[in-house]
Each structure stands twice: as structure tokens, then as C-alpha cells.
Design an enzyme around this catalytic site. Structure first.
Site, PDB file in Angstrom:
ATOM      1  N   ASP A  13       0.811  -1.220   0.000  1.00 39.15           N
ATOM      2  CA  ASP A  13       0.000   0.000   0.000  1.00 39.15           C
ATOM      3  C   ASP A  13       0.841   1.265   0.000  1.00 39.15           C
ATOM      4  O   ASP A  13       0.425   2.301   0.532  1.00 39.15           O
ATOM      5  CB  ASP A  13      -0.972   0.030   1.203  1.00 39.15           C
ATOM      6  CG  ASP A  13      -1.794  -1.235   1.290  1.00 39.15           C
ATOM      7  OD1 ASP A  13      -2.270  -1.687   0.236  1.00 39.15           O
ATOM      8  OD2 ASP A  13      -1.946  -1.775   2.396  1.00 39.15           O
ATOM      9  N   LYS A  16       2.088   2.190  -5.229  1.00 35.81           N
ATOM     10  CA  LYS A  16       2.761   1.746  -6.465  1.00 35.81           C
ATOM     11  C   LYS A  16       1.930   2.060  -7.697  1.00 35.81           C
ATOM     12  O   LYS A  16       2.457   2.473  -8.721  1.00 35.81           O
ATOM     13  CB  LYS A  16       3.036   0.235  -6.392  1.00 35.81           C
ATOM     14  CG  LYS A  16       4.069  -0.118  -5.342  1.00 35.81           C
ATOM     15  CD  LYS A  16       4.241  -1.618  -5.201  1.00 35.81           C
ATOM     16  CE  LYS A  16       3.069  -2.301  -4.552  1.00 35.81           C
ATOM     17  NZ  LYS A  16       2.846  -1.997  -3.136  1.00 35.81           N
ATOM     18  N   GLY A  17       0.601   1.892  -7.583  1.00 33.53           N
ATOM     19  CA  GLY A  17      -0.275   2.118  -8.743  1.00 33.53           C
ATOM     20  C   GLY A  17      -0.106   3.521  -9.272  1.00 33.53           C
ATOM     21  O   GLY A  17       0.059   3.735 -10.471  1.00 33.53           O
ATOM     22  N   HIS A  41      -4.166  -1.645  -6.572  1.00 34.69           N
ATOM     23  CA  HIS A  41      -3.348  -0.500  -6.995  1.00 34.69           C
ATOM     24  C   HIS A  41      -4.267   0.641  -7.426  1.00 34.69           C
ATOM     25  O   HIS A  41      -4.983   0.527  -8.414  1.00 34.69           O
ATOM     26  CB  HIS A  41      -2.389  -0.927  -8.111  1.00 34.69           C
ATOM     27  CG  HIS A  41      -1.323  -1.864  -7.618  1.00 34.69           C
ATOM     28  ND1 HIS A  41      -0.405  -2.460  -8.430  1.00 34.69           N
ATOM     29  CD2 HIS A  41      -1.034  -2.287  -6.362  1.00 34.69           C
ATOM     30  CE1 HIS A  41       0.402  -3.221  -7.690  1.00 34.69           C
ATOM     31  NE2 HIS A  41       0.033  -3.134  -6.441  1.00 34.69           N
ATOM     32  N   GLN A 224       2.161  -5.848  -3.261  1.00 35.14           N
ATOM     33  CA  GLN A 224       2.462  -5.946  -1.832  1.00 35.14           C
ATOM     34  C   GLN A 224       3.799  -5.222  -1.542  1.00 35.14           C
ATOM     35  O   GLN A 224       4.180  -4.354  -2.297  1.00 35.14           O
ATOM     36  CB  GLN A 224       2.505  -7.414  -1.351  1.00 35.14           C
ATOM     37  CG  GLN A 224       1.152  -8.103  -1.343  1.00 35.14           C
ATOM     38  CD  GLN A 224       0.729  -8.657  -2.691  1.00 35.14           C
ATOM     39  OE1 GLN A 224       1.511  -9.285  -3.369  1.00 35.14           O
ATOM     40  NE2 GLN A 224      -0.498  -8.436  -3.073  1.00 35.14           N
ATOM     41  N   THR A 239       2.735 -12.557   2.659  1.00 37.28           N
ATOM     42  CA  THR A 239       1.967 -13.148   1.566  1.00 37.28           C
ATOM     43  C   THR A 239       2.746 -14.360   1.041  1.00 37.28           C
ATOM     44  O   THR A 239       3.783 -14.721   1.607  1.00 37.28           O
ATOM     45  CB  THR A 239       1.629 -12.101   0.493  1.00 37.28           C
ATOM     46  OG1 THR A 239       0.680 -12.683  -0.408  1.00 37.28           O
ATOM     47  CG2 THR A 239       2.862 -11.625  -0.286  1.00 37.28           C
ATOM     48  N   ARG A 303     -10.439  -2.763   4.757  1.00 40.57           N
ATOM     49  CA  ARG A 303     -10.082  -2.797   6.180  1.00 40.57           C
ATOM     50  C   ARG A 303      -9.248  -1.560   6.538  1.00 40.57           C
ATOM     51  O   ARG A 303      -8.409  -1.129   5.742  1.00 40.57           O
ATOM     52  CB  ARG A 303      -9.227  -4.032   6.497  1.00 40.57           C
ATOM     53  CG  ARG A 303      -9.969  -5.333   6.369  1.00 40.57           C
ATOM     54  CD  ARG A 303      -9.067  -6.511   6.680  1.00 40.57           C
ATOM     55  NE  ARG A 303      -8.021  -6.688   5.672  1.00 40.57           N
ATOM     56  CZ  ARG A 303      -7.100  -7.642   5.723  1.00 40.57           C
ATOM     57  NH1 ARG A 303      -7.067  -8.488   6.734  1.00 40.57           N
ATOM     58  NH2 ARG A 303      -6.196  -7.759   4.772  1.00 40.57           N
ATOM     59  N   ASP A 333       2.315  14.729   2.063  1.00 37.47           N
ATOM     60  CA  ASP A 333       1.250  15.680   2.447  1.00 37.47           C
ATOM     61  C   ASP A 333       0.486  15.240   3.693  1.00 37.47           C
ATOM     62  O   ASP A 333      -0.033  16.079   4.428  1.00 37.47           O
ATOM     63  CB  ASP A 333       0.262  15.843   1.279  1.00 37.47           C
ATOM     64  CG  ASP A 333      -0.275  14.506   0.793  1.00 37.47           C
ATOM     65  OD1 ASP A 333       0.544  13.660   0.371  1.00 37.47           O
ATOM     66  OD2 ASP A 333      -1.500  14.291   0.861  1.00 37.47           O
ATOM     67  N   SER A 412       5.789  12.485  -3.443  1.00 37.26           N
ATOM     68  CA  SER A 412       4.383  12.595  -3.825  1.00 37.26           C
ATOM     69  C   SER A 412       3.642  13.415  -2.772  1.00 37.26           C
ATOM     70  O   SER A 412       3.811  13.203  -1.571  1.00 37.26           O
ATOM     71  CB  SER A 412       3.795  11.184  -3.944  1.00 37.26           C
ATOM     72  OG  SER A 412       2.407  11.267  -4.124  1.00 37.26           O
ATOM     73  N   VAL A 413       2.823  14.376  -3.248  1.00 38.23           N
ATOM     74  CA  VAL A 413       2.144  15.296  -2.328  1.00 38.23           C
ATOM     75  C   VAL A 413       0.613  15.227  -2.460  1.00 38.23           C
ATOM     76  O   VAL A 413      -0.086  16.141  -2.039  1.00 38.23           O
ATOM     77  CB  VAL A 413       2.654  16.751  -2.520  1.00 38.23           C
ATOM     78  CG1 VAL A 413       4.100  16.871  -2.074  1.00 38.23           C
ATOM     79  CG2 VAL A 413       2.491  17.207  -3.974  1.00 38.23           C
TER      80      VAL A 413
END
Ligand code: IMP
Length: 424
Positions: A13, A16-17, A41, A224, A239, A303, A333, A412-413
Site C-alpha cells: 500500500d 505503487k499504482g 493499486h 504488496q 503473503t 479494512r 502531504d 508525492s504530495v
């Protein structure tokens, strides 16, 4: 041409997408090499939010070819739904989405086995996404699995039946209450298989070889994160595939010699979904704020994710195992507004200070030791270049680069494609 890798360095999480989507402009082929529909993703662009599970994140860039490699496990039912959700984008998937014949199939009974196994574990459950991932990889390594290529033979339903019957006997062994209508699940599965068969099946190792030979730029997209790797993660709370760099070679059939850049992606803090140790987890207002501001809910299961400070011991370990050459920091951010930002630089482990990742992270064995940083208050989401960023965030970034000994090339913001600062 080299194959570049994009890998999550935490417990998944990391975003990556979004980054694959940002990077795809520069790549001709985007390939998934492990995992399955346990992944989610998320891509955001033009006011649209889209979640992909098995399909590579290059699918929205019409010039990119997308490969689902042999290391991936495919649930035709989830896959069909994913394809249906792409309908509004009018993509000709038969030209841009290629499926490895050697990828293994997730049967409905694999999902049931996952549920039975977790229910039988009681408190020791892994917190699996219940997508059938573990049982499918067990059949793969146990040499019992069904592969996509089997669907090209007339007798595939016989194979299916033999495997499903074995699974039913195994479900009985777990001795737990499971309610299901197998006929209904099977009808759904058979229909979905027909939809899958409309896509081109390939020998991904050949496809990748040809792509490399013809000078195509290739990005392998991990799913993952490194700490969920079956060998190097926090076993058994992991996993069932190799999420680390080596998994790209076995999951696509590319040689280790051909790996180029290894882009490692991490959040400015840490999250984990499911069970298992998490030394820097916060149970206070700070953790709740990260979860709320960062919208930390699983893209696959919904979840809530557990949240905590950045863990450099774990991050250094992931960088080392993967041979990361560039780092990408996500969700900076989300940390806006915290008076103090903490980073775990070492663990107290059984009375000694250590900076390496130990054999086990059992909660009582490890206490995180923190370095504190002054926070910042500015909203970063409209910022477009490094010079716009607050000094306190830059101090945080510089500290991390020094400690990790790898440059942070992007920050990344915000969730949108455009909210990505490329550093000079
Ligand atoms: P499984 O892979 O569904 O069996 O789940 C095993 C563990 O990995 C559980 O703790 C899951 O929550 C976690 N997990 C699996 N896929 C993802 C993912 O894409 N992101 C984050 N955690 C994941």
C-alpha cells in the site's frame, strides 16, 4: 534493454499504482510478476479514481503493453469484474493486455480453503485478504496447480474437477463452518474463464525476451511490499510470493543480468493491514490522524490500515535485499500539521541497541528508538516543485537520504498523477 523494477519497501500500500501510472509515459511494457487480486493499486487522474487488482497499472496509457507474468496468480472471476470496470475507457484489451500461460489459476475452492485455513487459525490468523492466494501458491509449489495454458486444452474441466474435489476434502479436514454454494461459485468461474480466454495468452519469458531484444523499455511492477515477502518478510505474517527484486526474474522469466533501475517506493510514515508485528505502530491520536488524513483503508478489503512512524531499520533492510537504486517517497502531504515527526533509527532488541532487521519482530522483543523532527503546517497538495516544499520537510528528506544512502528522486504530495514532485 534493461528491465526496471518498481517495488514497495514496506508492508504494501505504498502507492505503487500511482507511480507506475506516472512513470508509464516512459515505458513500452508494464509487467506484473507476482501476487494476485490481494493487491489493490489505486490510480487517480482527471477526477477519476480507479483500483486495479491483477491488471498492470500501465493499462490507461494506450501505447503501453501490459503483461500478467507467470509469477502472478489469477482469479478469473475477479479478473472479469476488473475488465468490466474498464469498459467506460473503451480500451481494446486484446491489443494491450497479455496473460502468461504459466500463471496459475485461483479456483473458487482456493478461496474457500483460504477462509477455512484462516478460521481454523483463530487468534493466530494471518489476516489474509481471503482471495485464495496462499492455497493457490501451495498448489503451484506442490505441483498440483492449474495454469492459464491448461485452458487451451479440451480436458481442462477434468483437471479442474480433480483439483476442486481434492480441495473439498481438504476443507473438510479444517473442520470449520463455511457456508457456500459451490455450484453457483463454479458457474461464475466457468463464465469468467470464457472471458479470460478472449485475451491473448503468451509465453511471458519469450515475450519479455523479444521485447528486450527489440529495444522496448520495460517496467516490472511489484505488488504488496518487501516486508510481506515469503522469505524476507515478517514470516508467517506475509503473503505467499517473493515481492522482492528477485521475484521479478522468476515471475517474468527475465535474467538477473537484465535488471536496470530498482525504484523503491515508501510512505513518509508506515502502514500495515492484517496481522503481524509492527514496531512503530501508533495507538494514539497521531496514528488516528495518519489513518484519517491518509485515507488508510485497504483498496481490496476496505479494512482500516494500522499506522505508525517511519521505520528506518526495516527500510534499510528492504533497500539492501532489493538493491534499490532510487527512492520515491509517498504521501508527504499526510504529515502536514504534525508538530513533531518521528523516525525510528534503531531497535532495542532483547536489551541491546541494533540497527539490523532481526530474525523476529515479535512485539515484546523490539522497542523502537526515535529521532524527532520539527513538523510543518503548510498544505503541500498544490505544490509542484522542490523549491515550494517547506524547509522542515526538506530537512526530513535530506536526513533520510543520508541514512539510507540512496537518492529520493520523487516526492508525492497527493493522490493525483499531477501531484508528484520530481527532484533535481
Ligand atoms: P494474502 O496475501 O491475501 O494471503 O494476505 C497475507 C498478508 O498480506 C495479510 O496480512 C494481508 O493483509 C497482506 N496483504 C496482501 N496483499 C496486500 C496488499 O496488496 N497490500 C497490503 N497488504 C497486503
Amino acid at each position: 534493454m534493461a528491465v526496471d523494477l518498481l517495488l514497495g519497501l514496506q508492508w504494501g500500500d505504498e502507492g505503487k499504482g500511482k507511480i507506475v501510472d506516472v512513470l508509464t509515459q516512459g515505458y513500452d511494457v508494464i509487467a506484473r510478476f507476482q501476487g494476485g487480486p490481494n493487491a489493490g493499486h489505486t490510480l487517480e487522474f482527471d477526477g477519476i479514481k480507479h483500483v486495479l487488482h491483477t491488471i498492470p497499472s500501465g493499462i490507461f496509457h494506450k501505447n503501453a503493453q501490459n503483461v500478467v507474468g507467470n509469477g502472478v496468480v489469477i482469479d478469473p472471476v475477479v479478473f472479469q469484474k476488473e475488465i468490466e470496470k474498464l469498459a467506460p475507457f473503451h480500451l481494446d484489451l486484446t491489443k494491450i493486455l497479455f496473460i502468461s500461460r504459466k500463471a496459475h489459476l485461483i479456483l473458487p475452492t482456493h478461496r474457500l480453503l483460504d477462509a477455512a485455513s484462516e478460521a481454523a487459525k483463530g487468534k493466530a490468523k494471518i489476516g489474509s485478504t481471503l482471495k485464495g492466494i496462499g492455497p493457490t501458491y501451495m498448489d503451484k509449489t506442490g505441483r498440483n496447480g492449474m495454469r492459464v495454458g491448461d485452458l487451451e486444452f479440451d480436458n481442462w474441466k477434468e483437471k479442474y474437477r480433480a483439483l476442486a474435489e481434492k480441495h473439498q476434502a481438504m476443507i473438510g479436514f479444517y473442520n470449520v463452518e463455511l457456508e457456500y454454494d459451490l455450484k453457483e461459485l463454479e458457474n461464475e468461474f466457468f463464465k469468467a474463464v470464457e472471458a479470460l480466454k478472449k485475451l491473448p495468452f503468451i509465453d511471458s519469458e519469450q515475450f519479455m525476451h523479444e521485447a528486450q531484444k527489440s529495444g522496448k523499455k520495460i517496467l516490472a511492477e511489484g505488488a504488496q511490499g518487501s516486508l510481506l515477502d515469503i522469505d524476507f518478510g515478517t514470516y508467517p505474517y506475509v503473503t505467499s510470493s517473493n515481492t522482492t527484486a528477485a521475484g521479478a526474474c522468476t515471475g517474468l522469466g527475465v535474467s538477473p543480468k537484465s535488471i536496470g533501475k530498482v525504484l523503491g517506493i515508501f510512505k513518509a510514515y508506515t502502514t500495515r493491514v492484517g496481522s503481524g508485528p509492527f514496531p512503530t505502530e501508533l495507538f494514539d491520536e497521531d496514528g488516528a490522524t495518519m489513518g484519517r488524513v491518509g485515507r488508510e483503508f485497504g483498496a481490496t478489503t476496505g479494512r482500516p490500515r494500522r499506522c505508525g512512524w517511519l521505520d528506518l531499520v526495516a527500510l534499510k533492510y528492504a533497500i539492501q535485499v532489493n538493491g534499490v537504486t532510487e527512492l520515491i517517497m509517498m504521501k508527504a502531504d499526510v504529515l502536514s500539521g504534525f508538530d513533531t515527526i518521528k523516525v525510528c533509527h534503531a531497535y532495542q532488541y532483547r536489551g541491546t541497541e541494533i540497527t539490523h532487521f532481526p530474525y523476529t519482530l515479535e512485539d515484546d522483543a523490539v522497542t523502537p528508538m526515535y529521532t524527532s523532527f520539527k513538523g510543518w503546517n503548510q498544505d503541500l497538495t498544490g505544490m509542484t516543485q522542490e523549491g515550494d516544499l517547506p524547509q522542515e520537510l526538506l530537512a526530513y528528506v535530506h536526513y533520510l537520504e543520508k541514512e539510507l544512502e540512496v537518492p529520493i528522486t520523487m516526492v508525492s504530495v497527493g493522490p493525483d498523477r499531477t501531484q508528484t514532485i520530481v527532484r533535481g
